[in-house]
Design a protein around this motif. Structure first.
Motif, PDB file in Angstrom:
ATOM      1  N   GLN A 121       0.801  -1.218   0.000  1.00  0.00           N
ATOM      2  CA  GLN A 121       0.000   0.000   0.000  1.00  0.00           C
ATOM      3  C   GLN A 121       0.841   1.280   0.000  1.00  0.00           C
ATOM      4  O   GLN A 121       0.492   2.253  -0.657  1.00  0.00           O
ATOM      5  N   PHE A 122       1.974   1.290   0.717  1.00  0.00           N
ATOM      6  CA  PHE A 122       2.712   2.541   0.899  1.00  0.00           C
ATOM      7  C   PHE A 122       4.144   2.532   0.371  1.00  0.00           C
ATOM      8  O   PHE A 122       4.767   3.582   0.295  1.00  0.00           O
ATOM      9  N   GLY A 123       4.691   1.373   0.036  1.00  0.00           N
ATOM     10  CA  GLY A 123       6.099   1.291  -0.363  1.00  0.00           C
ATOM     11  C   GLY A 123       6.455   2.146  -1.562  1.00  0.00           C
ATOM     12  O   GLY A 123       7.422   2.927  -1.530  1.00  0.00           O
ATOM     13  N   ALA A 124       5.695   2.028  -2.641  1.00  0.00           N
ATOM     14  CA  ALA A 124       5.993   2.805  -3.862  1.00  0.00           C
ATOM     15  C   ALA A 124       5.818   4.301  -3.606  1.00  0.00           C
ATOM     16  O   ALA A 124       6.601   5.123  -4.109  1.00  0.00           O
ATOM     17  N   ASP A 128       8.699   7.210  -3.982  1.00  0.00           N
ATOM     18  CA  ASP A 128       8.540   8.430  -4.795  1.00  0.00           C
ATOM     19  C   ASP A 128       8.812   9.687  -3.978  1.00  0.00           C
ATOM     20  O   ASP A 128       9.507  10.600  -4.434  1.00  0.00           O
ATOM     21  N   ILE A 129       8.268   9.734  -2.770  1.00  0.00           N
ATOM     22  CA  ILE A 129       8.434  10.937  -1.935  1.00  0.00           C
ATOM     23  C   ILE A 129       9.897  11.116  -1.542  1.00  0.00           C
ATOM     24  O   ILE A 129      10.504  12.159  -1.790  1.00  0.00           O
ATOM     25  N   PHE A 130      10.473  10.072  -0.894  1.00  0.00           N
ATOM     26  CA  PHE A 130      11.846  10.208  -0.399  1.00  0.00           C
ATOM     27  C   PHE A 130      12.868  10.144  -1.531  1.00  0.00           C
ATOM     28  O   PHE A 130      13.917  10.789  -1.456  1.00  0.00           O
ATOM     29  N   GLY A 131      12.558   9.383  -2.590  1.00  0.00           N
ATOM     30  CA  GLY A 131      13.469   9.336  -3.740  1.00  0.00           C
ATOM     31  C   GLY A 131      13.529  10.655  -4.477  1.00  0.00           C
ATOM     32  O   GLY A 131      14.542  10.993  -5.079  1.00  0.00           O
ATOM     33  N   PHE A 141      14.728   1.633  -1.193  1.00  0.00           N
ATOM     34  CA  PHE A 141      13.303   1.301  -1.120  1.00  0.00           C
ATOM     35  C   PHE A 141      12.995   0.061  -1.954  1.00  0.00           C
ATOM     36  O   PHE A 141      12.211  -0.802  -1.533  1.00  0.00           O
ATOM     37  N   ASP A 142      13.609  -0.048  -3.151  1.00  0.00           N
ATOM     38  CA  ASP A 142      13.397  -1.236  -3.980  1.00  0.00           C
ATOM     39  C   ASP A 142      13.898  -2.497  -3.266  1.00  0.00           C
ATOM     40  O   ASP A 142      13.217  -3.526  -3.250  1.00  0.00           O
ATOM     41  N   ALA A 143      15.096  -2.418  -2.672  1.00  0.00           N
ATOM     42  CA  ALA A 143      15.660  -3.575  -1.977  1.00  0.00           C
ATOM     43  C   ALA A 143      14.822  -3.943  -0.747  1.00  0.00           C
ATOM     44  O   ALA A 143      14.579  -5.126  -0.481  1.00  0.00           O
TER      45      ALA A 143
END
Length: 189
Positions: A121-124, A128-131, A141-143
């Motif tokens: 629900q929140f990972g992507a 986006d926000i922190f990236g 985040f991907d790892a």
């Protein structure tokens, strides 16, 4: 009961009482020797146990019949009674099975599900926000997501953690579904 043309004439799903460890379960019948709670045997079926006698394949006494005055249902008891005649087009199929019963969902099951759902629900969105603020964080985040989603596969029926549920003993892995199961009870004539 099935007629020779394959149509179902009658069905019944008759289960016995739940048997095994009675600790905390007043509705169970104490069977087996697996548990020892504060010096008191509370039941639990393990290899080598037999029920209702040491020779369960030999009937001792009458079969129990479910009655309103005595609703206890444990072997040996009558599961079907009727009349079959030569030339009759009715067939009766009886499929006795033994079931394992695991109480509730374990804490690890709920925690793994929660981790997976939060990541889904929140990972992507977090990526986006922190990236966007700090681009070097995007691969982290991907790892992390890959690790969480991979860890979540540990809670399946055939996984190292297993799954709390009721199931017939003798389930086999379905080769067409990684978390699926097949059950083919033996057939006797």
């Amino acid at each position: 009961m099935v007629s020779k043309d394959g149509s179902i004439v009658a069905t019944s799903d008759d289960s016995s009482m739940t048997m095994g460890d009675v600790r905390g379960w007043a509705c169970r019948l104490q069977v087996g020797s697996a548990s020892d709670w504060l010096g008191s045997r509370t039941g639990g079926i393990v290899s080598g146990n037999s029920f209702p006698t040491r020779t369960p394949h030999i009937r001792h006494g009458d079969l129990r019949v479910k009655e309103e005055t005595d609703p206890r249902r444990y072997p040996p008891y009558k599961i079907w009674q009727g009349e079959l005649r030569d030339g009759d087009d009715t067939l009766v199929f009886l499929t006795p099975t033994l079931w394992e019963w695991d109480q509730g969902q374990g804490a690890i099951d709920g925690w793994i599900t929660w981790q997976k759902n939060v990541d889904t629900q929140f990972g992507a969105r977090a990526k986006d926000i922190f990236g966007g603020i700090w681009p070097v964080a995007r691969p982290v985040f991907d790892a992390t997501s890959l690790g969480i989603q991979t860890f979540a596969t540990l809670a399946g029926l055939w996984s190292p953690f297993g799954r709390s549920m009721q199931r017939p003993i003798g389930l086999q892995r379905d080769p067409n579904q990684p978390d699926g199961a097949l059950f083919n009870p033996p057939f006797w004539r």
